[in-house]
Design an enzyme around this catalytic site. Structure first.
Site, short mmCIF file in Angstrom:
data_model
loop_
_atom_site.label_atom_id
_atom_site.label_comp_id
_atom_site.label_asym_id
_atom_site.label_seq_id
_atom_site.Cartn_x
_atom_site.Cartn_y
_atom_site.Cartn_z
N ASP A 67 0.84 -1.20 0.00
CA ASP A 67 0.00 0.00 0.00
C ASP A 67 0.87 1.24 0.00
O ASP A 67 2.08 1.17 0.21
CB ASP A 67 -0.99 -0.01 1.18
CG ASP A 67 -0.32 -0.34 2.52
OD1 ASP A 67 0.93 -0.27 2.61
OD2 ASP A 67 -1.04 -0.67 3.46
N ASN A 136 -8.56 -2.02 13.16
CA ASN A 136 -9.97 -2.17 12.77
C ASN A 136 -10.18 -3.39 11.88
O ASN A 136 -11.23 -3.52 11.25
CB ASN A 136 -10.44 -0.91 12.03
CG ASN A 136 -9.59 -0.61 10.81
OD1 ASN A 136 -8.59 -1.29 10.55
ND2 ASN A 136 -9.98 0.39 10.05
N HIS A 138 -8.38 -4.10 9.21
CA HIS A 138 -8.00 -3.91 7.80
C HIS A 138 -6.77 -4.74 7.45
O HIS A 138 -5.97 -5.10 8.31
CB HIS A 138 -7.79 -2.42 7.47
CG HIS A 138 -6.54 -1.80 7.99
ND1 HIS A 138 -6.39 -0.44 8.14
CD2 HIS A 138 -5.35 -2.33 8.38
CE1 HIS A 138 -5.18 -0.18 8.59
NE2 HIS A 138 -4.53 -1.30 8.76
N GLU A 143 -10.10 -0.88 4.24
CA GLU A 143 -10.80 -0.48 5.46
C GLU A 143 -12.19 -1.12 5.49
O GLU A 143 -12.79 -1.36 4.44
CB GLU A 143 -10.97 1.04 5.48
CG GLU A 143 -9.68 1.83 5.30
CD GLU A 143 -8.81 1.89 6.55
OE1 GLU A 143 -8.86 0.95 7.37
OE2 GLU A 143 -8.08 2.87 6.70
P1 PGA Z 1 1.11 -2.22 12.91
O1 PGA Z 1 0.10 -1.90 11.73
O2 PGA Z 1 1.95 -3.38 12.47
O3 PGA Z 1 1.92 -0.96 13.05
O4 PGA Z 1 0.30 -2.54 14.13
C1 PGA Z 1 -0.70 -2.89 11.17
C2 PGA Z 1 -1.73 -2.24 10.27
O5 PGA Z 1 -2.27 -1.19 10.61
O6 PGA Z 1 -2.05 -2.83 9.24
#
Ligand code: PGA
Length: 245
Positions: A67, A136, A138, A143
């Site tokens: 992404d 959340n 995702h 999302e």
């Molecule tokens: P994180 O992010 O590894 O920093 O917890 C994961 C994400 O938001 O996909």
């Protein structure tokens, strides 16, 4: 889903690196999709150390971006490609021709997404997708709600993603509001997926990911129905009342 629970974040890094190293060992030309975010950083550092010691040979792999924020310049310090480069591409000595990127300053989002999908297809699809779990639910910036067939596209970030991404860049005000993300339809077709999850703050969303209904409200829950998914979680992240065989 295969579930592996480890004692600590440090153990997650080494066990995760073992997993990636085994895949690269069995298929030197593997295509590997590489998430940014905090969770896989130690795993990537461990892979870099193994490369420097001559224990793995990533010369023939392809690394695929997951992404990217939309509208940033190429050299913006918040670029997710830049983060991927610092944490994975450079430590493994990869060349630009070993990368599939999801960016292109001068192009419109539809063209960037179409070219990305074509490049992933031309590379033979994804052998291993290394993913983190959003607060959340995702995956990438798919999302909620995102269906299983949600395509590679431009999205608006949710409030939760803006909050969590704010911890990377020194505040929510610094987080771009739009991003490009590999679609669910790309991620769910990966031949192998390694979902890395760390910390007590992920416990409830991990429960909904592995144990709740499969729903667009928790995009990661679609992994329950995908092929060869390994959930690698540390003890703090794992909901103790959920048992897996
Ligand atoms: P994180 O992010 O590894 O920093 O917890 C994961 C994400 O938001 O996909």
């Amino acid at each position: 889903m295969n579930v592996q629970i480890v004692e600590s974040p440090a153990k997650l890094d080494t066990v995760g690196a073992d997993f990636v190293a085994a895949l690269i060992g069995s298929k030197p030309s593997a295509t590997v999709l590489v998430a940014t975010g905090q969770t896989p950083m130690g795993l990537y550092a461990e892979l870099g150390a193994r490369y420097r010691r001559g224990e793995i040979d990533p010369r023939s792999i392809r690394a695929i971006q997951l992404d990217e924020y939309f509208g940033l310049s190429e050299d913006d310090p918040r670029s997710l490609y830049g983060w991927m480069k610092r944490s994975f591409v450079d430590p493994l000595g990869l060349d630009p021709d070993q990368l599939v990127r999801l960016s292109g300053d001068e192009l419109d989002p539809e063209t960037i997404c179409r070219r990305y999908d074509e490049a992933v297809r031309d590379a033979g699809g994804i052998d291993l997708s290394i993913l983190g779990l959003g607060p959340n639910g995702h995956l990438g910036f798919n999302e909620p709600p995102s269906d299983a067939d949600a395509p590679t596209r431009l999205v608006s970030l949710s409030e939760e993603s803006i909050r969590s991404n704010g911890t990377y860049w020194g505040g929510q005000d610094r987080v771009p509001r739009q991003a490009l993300t590999a679609g669910m339809n790309v991620l769910l077709r990966a031949r192998n997926t390694l979902l890395v999850v760390s910390g007590a703050h992920k416990r409830e969303i991990l429960r909904r990911t592995v144990h709740g209904p499969v729903t667009s409200e928790v995009p990661a829950s679609y992994l329950q129905d995908a092929a060869n998914v390994t959930v690698l979680a540390d003890r703090d992240a794992w909901p103790e009342d959920v048992t897996f065989n």
